[in-house]
Design an enzyme around this catalytic site. Structure first.
Site, PDB file in Angstrom:
ATOM      1  N   ASN A   1      -3.930  -1.722   2.757  1.00  0.00           N
ATOM      2  CA  ASN A   1      -3.746  -2.580   4.323  1.00  0.00           C
ATOM      3  C   ASN A   1      -4.684  -3.850   4.009  1.00  0.00           C
ATOM      4  O   ASN A   1      -4.120  -4.814   4.762  1.00  0.00           O
ATOM      5  CB  ASN A   1      -4.425  -1.431   5.002  1.00  0.00           C
TER       6      ASN A   1
ATOM      7  N   SER B   1       5.048  -7.129   6.164  1.00  0.00           N
ATOM      8  CA  SER B   1       5.095  -7.886   7.484  1.00  0.00           C
ATOM      9  C   SER B   1       6.577  -8.068   7.384  1.00  0.00           C
ATOM     10  O   SER B   1       7.360  -8.174   6.417  1.00  0.00           O
ATOM     11  CB  SER B   1       4.275  -9.016   7.461  1.00  0.00           C
TER      12      SER B   1
ATOM     13  N   TYR C   1       1.534 -16.471   2.946  1.00  0.00           N
ATOM     14  CA  TYR C   1       1.545 -15.123   3.434  1.00  0.00           C
ATOM     15  C   TYR C   1       3.036 -14.424   3.229  1.00  0.00           C
ATOM     16  O   TYR C   1       3.013 -13.198   3.118  1.00  0.00           O
ATOM     17  CB  TYR C   1       1.138 -15.194   4.958  1.00  0.00           C
TER      18      TYR C   1
ATOM     19  N   ALA D   1       5.253 -15.028   1.055  1.00  0.00           N
ATOM     20  CA  ALA D   1       5.469 -14.763  -0.153  1.00  0.00           C
ATOM     21  C   ALA D   1       4.715 -13.533  -0.652  1.00  0.00           C
ATOM     22  O   ALA D   1       5.160 -12.747  -1.455  1.00  0.00           O
ATOM     23  CB  ALA D   1       5.103 -16.047  -0.961  1.00  0.00           C
ATOM     24  N   SER D   2       3.494 -13.434  -0.176  1.00  0.00           N
ATOM     25  CA  SER D   2       2.611 -12.357  -0.655  1.00  0.00           C
ATOM     26  C   SER D   2       3.075 -10.792  -0.258  1.00  0.00           C
ATOM     27  O   SER D   2       3.307  -9.786  -0.609  1.00  0.00           O
ATOM     28  CB  SER D   2       1.100 -12.540  -0.115  1.00  0.00           C
ATOM     29  N   LYS D   3       3.785 -11.043   1.350  1.00  0.00           N
ATOM     30  CA  LYS D   3       4.257  -9.849   1.865  1.00  0.00           C
ATOM     31  C   LYS D   3       5.673  -9.519   1.184  1.00  0.00           C
ATOM     32  O   LYS D   3       6.038  -8.396   1.210  1.00  0.00           O
ATOM     33  CB  LYS D   3       4.399  -9.815   3.371  1.00  0.00           C
TER      34      LYS D   3
ATOM     35  N   ILE E   1       1.452  -7.378  15.964  1.00  0.00           N
ATOM     36  CA  ILE E   1       0.424  -6.208  16.453  1.00  0.00           C
ATOM     37  C   ILE E   1      -0.755  -6.899  16.982  1.00  0.00           C
ATOM     38  O   ILE E   1      -1.304  -7.994  16.027  1.00  0.00           O
ATOM     39  CB  ILE E   1      -0.016  -5.370  15.262  1.00  0.00           C
TER      40      ILE E   1
HETATM   41  P1  NAP Z   1      -7.581  -7.565  10.495  1.00  0.00           P
HETATM   42  O1  NAP Z   1      -7.923  -7.349  11.684  1.00  0.00           O
HETATM   43  O2  NAP Z   1      -8.009  -9.141  10.040  1.00  0.00           O
HETATM   44  O3  NAP Z   1      -7.971  -6.557   9.534  1.00  0.00           O
HETATM   45  C1  NAP Z   1      -8.180  -6.925   7.712  1.00  0.00           C
HETATM   46  C2  NAP Z   1      -9.058  -6.040   7.483  1.00  0.00           C
HETATM   47  O4  NAP Z   1      -8.914  -6.590   5.992  1.00  0.00           O
HETATM   48  C3  NAP Z   1     -10.523  -6.481   7.714  1.00  0.00           C
HETATM   49  O5  NAP Z   1     -11.219  -5.249   7.818  1.00  0.00           O
HETATM   50  C4  NAP Z   1     -11.196  -7.352   6.389  1.00  0.00           C
HETATM   51  O6  NAP Z   1     -12.457  -7.245   6.236  1.00  0.00           O
HETATM   52  C5  NAP Z   1     -10.387  -6.568   5.381  1.00  0.00           C
HETATM   53  N1  NAP Z   1     -10.195  -7.394   4.111  1.00  0.00           N
HETATM   54  C6  NAP Z   1     -10.105  -8.702   4.199  1.00  0.00           C
HETATM   55  N2  NAP Z   1     -10.149  -9.125   2.828  1.00  0.00           N
HETATM   56  C7  NAP Z   1     -10.416  -7.917   2.024  1.00  0.00           C
HETATM   57  C8  NAP Z   1     -10.686  -7.745   0.687  1.00  0.00           C
HETATM   58  N3  NAP Z   1     -10.726  -8.902  -0.556  1.00  0.00           N
HETATM   59  N4  NAP Z   1     -10.907  -6.454   0.222  1.00  0.00           N
HETATM   60  C9  NAP Z   1     -11.075  -5.361   1.022  1.00  0.00           C
HETATM   61  N5  NAP Z   1     -11.025  -5.858   2.642  1.00  0.00           N
HETATM   62  C10 NAP Z   1     -10.798  -7.133   2.807  1.00  0.00           C
HETATM   63  O7  NAP Z   1      -5.935  -7.337  10.002  1.00  0.00           O
HETATM   64  P2  NAP Z   1      -4.802  -6.552  10.716  1.00  0.00           P
HETATM   65  O8  NAP Z   1      -4.068  -7.223  11.762  1.00  0.00           O
HETATM   66  O9  NAP Z   1      -5.631  -5.163  11.101  1.00  0.00           O
HETATM   67  O10 NAP Z   1      -4.092  -6.488   9.410  1.00  0.00           O
HETATM   68  C11 NAP Z   1      -4.013  -5.166   8.509  1.00  0.00           C
HETATM   69  C12 NAP Z   1      -2.685  -5.429   7.548  1.00  0.00           C
HETATM   70  O11 NAP Z   1      -1.465  -5.579   8.298  1.00  0.00           O
HETATM   71  C13 NAP Z   1      -3.022  -6.853   6.634  1.00  0.00           C
HETATM   72  O12 NAP Z   1      -2.361  -6.700   5.542  1.00  0.00           O
HETATM   73  C14 NAP Z   1      -1.881  -7.500   7.733  1.00  0.00           C
HETATM   74  O13 NAP Z   1      -1.415  -8.727   6.757  1.00  0.00           O
HETATM   75  C15 NAP Z   1      -0.901  -6.670   8.087  1.00  0.00           C
HETATM   76  N6  NAP Z   1      -0.190  -7.163   9.116  1.00  0.00           N
HETATM   77  C16 NAP Z   1      -0.710  -7.276  10.328  1.00  0.00           C
HETATM   78  C17 NAP Z   1       0.051  -7.728  11.389  1.00  0.00           C
HETATM   79  C18 NAP Z   1      -0.546  -8.169  13.003  1.00  0.00           C
HETATM   80  O14 NAP Z   1       0.273  -8.579  13.707  1.00  0.00           O
HETATM   81  N7  NAP Z   1      -1.581  -7.769  12.842  1.00  0.00           N
HETATM   82  C19 NAP Z   1       1.438  -7.963  11.211  1.00  0.00           C
HETATM   83  C20 NAP Z   1       1.914  -7.879   9.840  1.00  0.00           C
HETATM   84  C21 NAP Z   1       1.351  -7.347   9.211  1.00  0.00           C
HETATM   85  P3  NAP Z   1     -13.334  -8.247   7.353  1.00  0.00           P
HETATM   86  O15 NAP Z   1     -13.506  -7.567   8.665  1.00  0.00           O
HETATM   87  O16 NAP Z   1     -14.521  -8.191   6.466  1.00  0.00           O
HETATM   88  O17 NAP Z   1     -12.939  -9.512   7.189  1.00  0.00           O
END
Ligand code: NAP
Length: 248
Positions: free
Chosen positions: A91, A143, A156, A158-160, A189
């Protein structure tokens, strides 16, 4: 519900947002939980206690998902502490959004390393456990922009998109060992990640969604629960959208 009773789940980047909601939902369904985050502090300790209060074993580990050797060490610790691993949720993710004209090499490398290489690192470290057990469910957080692209998110997206190719490839490689691999493609989200956008951009996103609202971390966690559980035992190599109909 006890959909995940006797299962052990590892969830990366799970101290807030979508990962936290997945950890809570899995614990409510009886799974023991190993949560990782890059920073461990009093908040993550409180989260560990919250999970334990649900009657499961839980531990928060400090771990950088982009560090190859660190992931191997983490998986060894989890197996020593919990005895097995049944579910891996990749995640952890970041954004470094900017138009291609302004994107630096650092912007590109950071996002690819943390979002995509981390998925390789964790899967590589956990594969031996899944192969020995002849079972496992890997859930990778992609994503919608990995499917359709997005201006300002070439790195982003490209990574996804890379996560989708990886997910489908290992589904084929590991299928005969009863190890499943699926990707979730969330849309908009409402978490800290999307809160950093300006109000106008947030409004534009909401209007582009057929259901006319952003999703919640719980919406994503509900799908992760299904993919982690035996309810999805004949589903592998898929990318499932949780996006209010944004991408059809
Ligand atoms: P978020 O609130 O920013 O949470 C991301 C989490 O990943 C945070 O706890 C962060 O830690 C942790 N993290 C960052 N770098 C890390 C590393 N190198 N090793 C371990 N943990 C790390 O993001 P989210 O919205 O919950 O997103 C979660 C996933 O869903 C991500 O992969 C994101 O790309 C994907 N996603 C999100 C959305 C959206 O709309 N929110 C949409 C599509 C996909 P810190 O708290 O210490 O920074």
């Amino acid at each position: 519900m006890d959909l995940l009773k006797n299962k052990v789940a590892v969830i990366t980047g799970a101290s807030r947002g979508i990962g936290k909601s997945i950890a809570q939902t899995f614990a409510q369904n009886g799974a023991d939980i190993a949560v990782t985050d890059i920073v461990v502090n009093e908040n993550t300790e409180a989260f560990e206690n919250e999970l334990k209060s649900l009657g499961v074993r839980a531990k928060v580990y400090q771990s950088d998902a982009s560090d190859f050797n660190g992931c191997e060490e983490l998986i060894n610790k989890v197996v020593a502490d919990f005895g097995r691993i049944d579910i891996l949720v990749n995640n952890a993710g970041i954004t470094k959004d900017t138009l291609m004209l302004r994107m630096t090499e650092q912007n590109w490398d950071d996002v690819l390393r943390i979002n995509l290489k981390s998925v390789f690192n964790m899967t590589k470290a956990a594969q031996k456990i899944f192969l020995q057990q002849r079972s496992g469910s890997i859930i990778n957080m992609s994503s919608v922009v990995g499917v359709k692209g997005n201006a300002g998110q070439a790195n982003y997206s490209a990574s996804k998109a890379g996560i989708i190719g990886f997910t489908k490839s290992i589904a084929i490689e590991f299928g005969s060992r009863n190890i499943r691999s699926n990707a979730i493609a969330p849309g908009f989200i409402e978490t800290a990640m999307t809160a950093s956008l300006n109000e106008k951009a947030i409004q534009q996103w909401r209007e582009s969604i057929p259901l006319k609202r952003g999703g919640s971390p719980q919406d994503v966690a509900n799908l992760a629960l299904f993919l982690a559980s035996d309810l999805s035992s004949y589903i592998t190599g898929q990318v499932i959208h949780v996006d209010g109909g944004m991408v059809t």
